[in-house]
Design an enzyme around this catalytic site. Structure first.
Site, mmCIF file in Angstrom:
data_model
loop_
_atom_site.group_PDB
_atom_site.id
_atom_site.type_symbol
_atom_site.label_atom_id
_atom_site.label_comp_id
_atom_site.label_asym_id
_atom_site.label_seq_id
_atom_site.Cartn_x
_atom_site.Cartn_y
_atom_site.Cartn_z
ATOM 1 N N CYS A 13 0.841 -1.204 0.000
ATOM 2 C CA CYS A 13 0.000 0.000 0.000
ATOM 3 C C CYS A 13 0.875 1.252 0.000
ATOM 4 C CB CYS A 13 -0.898 -0.022 1.235
ATOM 5 S SG CYS A 13 -1.811 1.512 1.506
ATOM 6 N N ASN A 14 0.671 2.106 -0.988
ATOM 7 C CA ASN A 14 1.454 3.337 -1.098
ATOM 8 C C ASN A 14 1.265 4.234 0.122
ATOM 9 O OD1 ASN A 14 3.191 5.172 -2.582
ATOM 10 N ND2 ASN A 14 1.357 6.449 -2.777
#
Length: 115
Positions: A13-14
């Site tokens: 997840c960024n």
């Protein structure tokens, strides 16, 4: 300033990666909990959400296919907690806990509130 940090992290997840970077740039070496591999218990998740001031319905990932598969749109808070523990992909991320508080770091800059 916080002296400890725990991040409930998904490395894919960024937003989670960005929050982790902010924590590290603040000088802390956080404990990283890969919650997909080691999901919280029902009581542990409830405490995290309570500490962050969130309901389960505010901290569940409604866009995940399993949310629709389990027909959770009208589920109770207890049912949502149970689903989140059984399917940790449903837990919104990252959740960051420091000695200054607990926050759902979405957007990632919210992590600064507890640093």
């Amino acid at each position: 300033m916080a002296s400890t940090a725990i991040i409930y992290h998904n490395p894919r997840c960024n937003t989670s990666r960005t929050a982790l970077k902010i924590i590290e740039e603040s000088g802390l070496e956080p404990t990283i909990v890969r919650y997909l591999d080691t999901p919280p218990t029902k009581d542990g998740l409830r405490k995290l959400l309570d500490d962050a001031g969130l309901s389960a319905s505010q901290a569940i990932r409604k866009q995940e296919p399993v949310y629709k598969e389990l027909d959770l749109a009208h589920a109770s808070e207890d049912e949502l907690i149970k689903a989140m523990v059984e399917h940790p992909i449903l837990i919104e991320r990252p959740i960051v806990v420091t000695d200054q508080g607990t926050v759902l770091a979405r957007p990632a800059d919210r992590v600064r509130e507890v640093l």
